[in-house]
Design a protein around this motif. Structure first.
Motif, PDB file in Angstrom:
ATOM      1  N   LEU A 145       0.834  -1.207   0.000  1.00  0.00           N
ATOM      2  CA  LEU A 145       0.000   0.000   0.000  1.00  0.00           C
ATOM      3  C   LEU A 145       0.867   1.255   0.000  1.00  0.00           C
ATOM      4  N   TRP A 146       1.907   1.236   0.821  1.00  0.00           N
ATOM      5  CA  TRP A 146       2.794   2.395   0.879  1.00  0.00           C
ATOM      6  C   TRP A 146       3.528   2.583  -0.455  1.00  0.00           C
ATOM      7  N   LEU A 149       1.110   4.151  -2.961  1.00  0.00           N
ATOM      8  CA  LEU A 149       0.923   5.579  -2.683  1.00  0.00           C
ATOM      9  C   LEU A 149       2.124   6.394  -3.151  1.00  0.00           C
ATOM     10  N   LYS A 150       3.326   5.882  -2.897  1.00  0.00           N
ATOM     11  CA  LYS A 150       4.531   6.594  -3.316  1.00  0.00           C
ATOM     12  C   LYS A 150       4.641   6.662  -4.840  1.00  0.00           C
ATOM     13  N   ARG A 152       2.138   6.448  -7.028  1.00  0.00           N
ATOM     14  CA  ARG A 152       1.094   7.346  -7.531  1.00  0.00           C
ATOM     15  C   ARG A 152       1.497   8.793  -7.356  1.00  0.00           C
ATOM     16  N   GLN A 153       2.103   9.073  -6.236  1.00  0.00           N
ATOM     17  CA  GLN A 153       2.542  10.445  -5.973  1.00  0.00           C
ATOM     18  C   GLN A 153       3.593  10.869  -6.989  1.00  0.00           C
ATOM     19  N   SER A 157       1.866  13.736  -9.277  1.00  0.00           N
ATOM     20  CA  SER A 157       2.053  15.030  -8.644  1.00  0.00           C
ATOM     21  C   SER A 157       2.517  16.069  -9.657  1.00  0.00           C
TER      22      SER A 157
END
Length: 241
Positions: A145-146, A149-150, A152-153, A157
């Protein structure tokens, strides 16, 4: 023909055979559970499939008697994860390796107790091994999950201007890694549901799953694992294997 060649090559490895045995075992449990529970006319066939599933599971338990050294090598090679840039990923990976390392001896003792090799109560050791397996799955889910998220960021971003300057192949690789992590989460969640089911009654939904549901969750997890192995090794394309 190419697919058969790739499959044969995969089955030459321990991991490839283990994935096949696991998939066949859970598929047998799924079909057998459905036949026994909902098709009385086919209950005998269902019972035979459940016996087959049990034998596949026993086969995997025997084969895992020889996994300790490989797991220890993996754990020592990773160490404290000094090469990892992300501290959280490092901590989760180290704890996951530790849980995996402790899982094997607990399962071995449980197996030895079942076979009367050791004069101990196997039940508590099976519970302990299942608990370590569940902990490893939880840590793996948190890590994936982490990572998602990283990634995707990094990909979305607007403040990261360097993304547009990355080669297309590198951006594609990042998206492929994110997809792989998502599949890992789904696979681990299915296994975690079964792990909780095998814990002592009174813990969440422990002992409440029907046989066919255990088979279904295991089949989903197994097929996702097989798919990821195919994607990683390129069974369908000899040039990538």
């Amino acid at each position: 023909m190419v697919g058969l060649t790739g499959l044969a090559a995969a089955l030459e490895s321990y991991r490839g055979r283990d994935r096949l045995i696991r998939t066949l075992g859970y598929c047998s449990q799924l079909v057998g559970g459905v036949l026994v529970g909902y098709c009385p006319a086919r209950s005998e066939v269902g019972t035979r499939l459940l016996v087959l599933s049990s034998q596949f599971s026993h086969c995997r338990t025997i084969l895992r008697l020889f996994d300790d050294l490989a797991m220890f090598a993996c754990t020592t090679q990773y160490g404290l994860g000094a090469k990892e840039e992300d501290v959280l990923v490092r901590c989760l990976s180290v704890l996951g390796n530790l849980a995996d390392q402790l899982y094997y001896p607990c399962e071995h003792i449980a197996w030895a107790a079942d076979t009367k090799i050791l004069p101990v109560d196997s039940a508590r050791w099976w519970v302990l091994s299942t608990a370590f397996w569940g902990l490893s799955l939880l840590l793996g889910i948190a890590r994936s999950l982490w990572m998602v998220l990283k990634l995707r960021q990094r990909l979305r971003s607007p403040t990261l201007a360097f993304i547009s300057q990355l080669p297309r192949s590198q951006r594609r690789a990042m998206r492929a890694q994110m997809q792989s992590e998502l599949l890992t989460i789904l696979s681990n969640l299915a296994d975690l549901a079964n792990a909780v089911h095998w814990l002592p009654p009174g813990i969440l939904w422990a002992g409440r799953f029907p046989t066919w549901l255990v088979g279904l969750l295991g089949t989903i997890s197994s097929l996702l694992s097989v798919y990821q192995a195919i994607q990683a090794s390129g069974w369908a394309d000899p040039a990538t294997s």
